[in-house]
Design an enzyme around this catalytic site. Structure first.
Site, PDB file in Angstrom:
ATOM      1  N   GLU A   1     -20.575  64.076  24.087  1.00 26.03           N
ATOM      2  CA  GLU A   1     -21.836  63.366  23.901  1.00 26.03           C
ATOM      3  C   GLU A   1     -22.945  64.422  23.998  1.00 26.03           C
ATOM      4  O   GLU A   1     -22.985  65.193  24.971  1.00 26.03           O
ATOM      5  CB  GLU A   1     -22.024  62.317  25.010  1.00 26.03           C
TER       6      GLU A   1
ATOM      7  N   ARG B   1      -9.201  65.564  34.725  1.00 24.37           N
ATOM      8  CA  ARG B   1     -10.437  66.351  34.630  1.00 24.37           C
ATOM      9  C   ARG B   1     -10.318  67.605  35.463  1.00 24.37           C
ATOM     10  O   ARG B   1      -9.699  67.585  36.531  1.00 24.37           O
ATOM     11  CB  ARG B   1     -11.557  65.542  35.284  1.00 24.37           C
TER      12      ARG B   1
ATOM     13  N   LYS C   1     -22.643  66.573  33.590  1.00 29.72           N
ATOM     14  CA  LYS C   1     -23.877  66.901  32.860  1.00 29.72           C
ATOM     15  C   LYS C   1     -25.083  66.264  33.519  1.00 29.72           C
ATOM     16  O   LYS C   1     -26.157  66.846  33.557  1.00 29.72           O
ATOM     17  CB  LYS C   1     -23.759  66.437  31.407  1.00 29.72           C
TER      18      LYS C   1
HETATM   19  P1  ATP Z   1     -19.980  64.734  32.084  1.00 30.62           P
HETATM   20  O1  ATP Z   1     -19.496  63.806  33.139  1.00 30.62           O
HETATM   21  O2  ATP Z   1     -20.119  66.131  32.513  1.00 30.62           O
HETATM   22  O3  ATP Z   1     -21.159  64.232  31.342  1.00 30.62           O
HETATM   23  P2  ATP Z   1     -18.411  63.663  30.030  1.00 30.62           P
HETATM   24  O4  ATP Z   1     -16.975  63.352  30.191  1.00 30.62           O
HETATM   25  O5  ATP Z   1     -19.365  62.554  30.004  1.00 30.62           O
HETATM   26  O6  ATP Z   1     -18.783  64.770  31.054  1.00 30.62           O
HETATM   27  P3  ATP Z   1     -18.384  64.186  27.281  1.00 30.62           P
HETATM   28  O7  ATP Z   1     -19.436  64.823  26.489  1.00 30.62           O
HETATM   29  O8  ATP Z   1     -18.151  62.739  27.099  1.00 30.62           O
HETATM   30  O9  ATP Z   1     -18.662  64.535  28.768  1.00 30.62           O
HETATM   31  O10 ATP Z   1     -17.018  64.982  27.172  1.00 30.62           O
HETATM   32  C1  ATP Z   1     -16.380  65.392  25.994  1.00 30.62           C
HETATM   33  C2  ATP Z   1     -14.923  65.567  26.309  1.00 30.62           C
HETATM   34  O11 ATP Z   1     -14.772  66.531  27.356  1.00 30.62           O
HETATM   35  C3  ATP Z   1     -14.310  64.288  26.803  1.00 30.62           C
HETATM   36  O12 ATP Z   1     -13.089  64.103  26.136  1.00 30.62           O
HETATM   37  C4  ATP Z   1     -14.113  64.496  28.261  1.00 30.62           C
HETATM   38  O13 ATP Z   1     -13.013  63.783  28.711  1.00 30.62           O
HETATM   39  C5  ATP Z   1     -13.943  66.013  28.360  1.00 30.62           C
HETATM   40  N1  ATP Z   1     -14.361  66.507  29.660  1.00 30.62           N
HETATM   41  C6  ATP Z   1     -15.569  66.361  30.248  1.00 30.62           C
HETATM   42  N2  ATP Z   1     -15.581  66.864  31.489  1.00 30.62           N
HETATM   43  C7  ATP Z   1     -14.348  67.372  31.705  1.00 30.62           C
HETATM   44  C8  ATP Z   1     -13.709  68.027  32.805  1.00 30.62           C
HETATM   45  N3  ATP Z   1     -14.353  68.263  33.946  1.00 30.62           N
HETATM   46  N4  ATP Z   1     -12.428  68.411  32.657  1.00 30.62           N
HETATM   47  C9  ATP Z   1     -11.766  68.188  31.517  1.00 30.62           C
HETATM   48  N5  ATP Z   1     -12.297  67.571  30.455  1.00 30.62           N
HETATM   49  C10 ATP Z   1     -13.571  67.161  30.529  1.00 30.62           C
HETATM   50 MG    MG Z   2     -19.698  61.009  28.883  1.00 30.76          MG
END
Ligand code: ATP
Ligand code: MG
Length: 570
Positions: free
Chosen positions: A45, A269, A279
């Site tokens: 995102e 994760r 983020k």
């Molecule tokens: P954040 O909580 O930091 O905003 P998010 O999961 O909302 O992270 P996205 O932009 O939706 O961030 O993530 C894109 C991809 O990266 C998703 O498939 C998510 O599962 C993966 N991802 C995000 N954070 C991690 C992490 N700490 N370890 C492994 N994969 C991750």
């Molecule tokens: Mg997200």
């Protein structure tokens, strides 16, 4: 798919780091599912910069596609216009490229808004979606809990025509934000809360960074994600464990629309000690000015790590070392650092720099003699060649490398003691000069001309070799020393009434000015990687120019943190 990619389509038997998703793919290929085709995607995102956690997902998604000769798309999951920006889109593309991965297709969920709308109409017509007038709060209250079933919305049994009309009016902008939603008609008593008539569309009169004001209704993540996968013919949609309970809904939409059956698989994760990987929280650090920006070298963002001097190879090696499993755990920060040291050891040019200078005058060295001493650029890589370093009468050494009253076990310079100057000569300290306050201001030494290059023709032993720079030739620079941004192993763990910023390390940045470096660094380009001998790995910061040189300490030569931890745990 990596820059260095040499493999084409791999057979299921070909070796690779084993994990359960990889095993599923191998089974799928054996079973002839999707004719053996493998397609993944990375779906960030664009509401912030990528962090080291994303690197795990990127290495996995791109890595599996590469291993099995498949494709991996980059898709921006841009369904929430109030938090998303083009700046983030650009940084995400830059970071994925920097890691060395090339996406096959570049897509945006917003590319599919028209298709998603049509499918919503299709579900309404099939009696599987309805317009609901409950407020967000009411929807939440009607949903029930894990132990109690939900309550059906009073709007659940609207006629098809009324639903179609209202949904169209929602799209036309006839209603204010939050007035109505479109919901899937599934099961208010489902044990899975996600299936209790989830919201598919919400009204949001907000400009979108790509579609502008074309839409004022936006699909929810759950309604957009699986269908976007399906539109792109993604075979293996890999995401993190928190989406496990969303999988039944992912499948419900795909089944009820009768579209390409993408399948979702969840893995753990990445969590790292002393690090926050969210983020939202990283944005707070930026907005509240705790760091200089998303690319502050203390940030766990890929742009911060890049500025800090971490290499893409180190991050990829780390990513590939991680286990992929069904249980969340926390990885030691020192594991990441191990891969950084390992890579920089191979790559970084060795130079001499003095961070806290102490002047040394070699009394028996000719006043205007300058000798060019040959120095090895990288003992790990002969191909990196040699350079010369000027040696002269007045030098700087580290303040730490001299002690007037050396404690037991201290073998560096002290009165009457001889040490080796790296690539230079053996010198002996003869006199210590102090100011009126008693601070040491300079040392006088003598050198042995027979020891050029640090050799001892008579075989006498010197216990210590220290680094130095020639005072007249040295360049001034600023050096920024970084430490963990948080003092707690788990920065989210706080006392009541506090937030995670209470765990910030107030000593995470130390700026040293008046540091001295050898003249070969005159034209160090931002990003250039060095090992300052005996001090650690450093890189030129983007703030660095011909006027003023600035270096970031990437990491020390040895793991001091885990030693401190061990000591504390004793
Ligand atoms: P954040 O909580 O930091 O905003 P998010 O999961 O909302 O992270 P996205 O932009 O939706 O961030 O993530 C894109 C991809 O990266 C998703 O498939 C998510 O599962 C993966 N991802 C995000 N954070 C991690 C992490 N700490 N370890 C492994 N994969 C991750
Ligand atoms: Mg997200």
């Amino acid at each position: 798919m990596t820059a260095e990619s040499s493999s084409g389509a791999a057979s299921p038997e070909s070796p690779g780091r084993s994990n359960f998703i990889r095993d599923i793919i191998i089974e799928d290929i054996k079973a002839g599912r999707n004719n053996g085709r493998v397609q993944t995607r990375f779906p960030p995102e664009p509401n912030g910069y990528l962090h080291i956690g994303h690197a795990k997902a990127i290495c996995l998604g791109f890595g599996l596609a590469e291993e099995f000769g498949g494709k991996c798309n980059l898709r921006f999951d841009d369904t929430n216009p109030s938090k998303e920006e083009t700046e983030y889109v650009d940084s995400i593309m830059e970071d994925v490229r920097w890691l060395g991965f090339k996406w096959d297709g570049l897509f945006y969920a917003s590319d599919y808004f028209a298709q998603l709308y049509e499918w919503a109409v299709q579900l309404i017509k099939a009696g599987k979606a309805y317009v609901c007038d409950l407020s967000a709060d009411e929807v939440r209250r009607y949903r029930g809990t894990l132990t109690e079933p939900g309550k059906e919305s009073p709007y659940r049994n609207r006629t098809l025509d009324e639903n179609l009309d209202l949904f169209e009016l929602m799209k036309k902008g006839e209603f204010p934000d939050g007035a109505r939603t479109l919901r899937a008609k599934i099961d208010m008593a489902s044990p899975n809360l996600n299936l209790r008539d989830p919201v598919m569309y919400r009204i949001l009169h907000t400009e979108h960074h790509r579609t502008g004001n074309e839409w004022c209704i936006y699909p929810m993540y759950d309604y957009a994600h699986g269908q976007s996968d399906s539109i792109e013919n993604v075979t293996h949609s890999i995401c993190t464990l928190e989406f496990e309970n969303n999988r039944p809904l992912y499948n419900w939409f795909i089944e009820n629309l009768g579209i390409f059956p993408s399948r979702q698989f969840e893995f753990d994760r990445l969590n790292l000690t002393y690090t926050l990987l969210s983020k939202r929280k990283l944005l707070t650090l930026v907005e509240q000015g705790h760091v200089s920006g998303w690319n502050d070298p203390r940030m766990p963002t890929l742009s911060g790590l890049r500025r800090r001097g971490y290499t893409p190879e180190a991050i990829r090696n780390f990513g590939e070392s991680l286990s992929v499993s069904k249980t969340n755990s926390t990885v030691q920060l020192s594991a990441l650092e191990h891969f950084v040291r390992e890579d920089l050891n191979k790559r970084a040019a060795r130079v001499m720099a003095v961070l806290r200078p102490l002047k040394v005058i070699i009394d028996n060295y000719s006043d205007d003699l300058v000798e060019e001493m040959e120095a090895v650029n990288n003992p790990e890589d002969a191909g990196m060649g040699t350079r010369t370093v000027p040696f002269s009468k007045v030098l700087y050494i580290e303040q730490d490398d001299f002690k007037e009253d050396p404690p037991k076990g201290y073998f560096r310079l002290s009165p009457g003691r001889e040490v080796r100057l790296r690539y230079g000569y053996l010198i002996t300290c003869t006199n210590v000069v102090k100011n009126s306050r008693g601070d040491i201001v300079e040392l006088h030494c003598t050198y042995d001309p027979a020891t050029r290059g640090g050799t001892t023709p008579d075989g006498r032993k010197v216990k210590s070799t220290i680094h130095w720079v020639s005072a007249t030739h040295a360049l001034d620079c600023e050096v920024r020393l970084y430490d963990n941004l948080f003092v707690k192993e788990n920065p989210s763990e706080v006392e009541e009434g506090q937030d995670f910023t209470a765990n910030l390390n107030s000593n995470s940045l130390e700026i040293l000015s008046g540091c001295k470096i050898e003249p070969s660094l005159q034209s160090a380009a931002p990003g250039a990687l060095y090992q300052f001998e005996r001090l650690g790995y450093f890189c030129a910061d983007p703030d660095s120019g011909s006027e003023s040189l600035v270096f970031n300490r990437t990491i020390g030569l040895r793991d001091t943190w885990s030693k401190i931890e061990k000591r504390e745990k004793k």
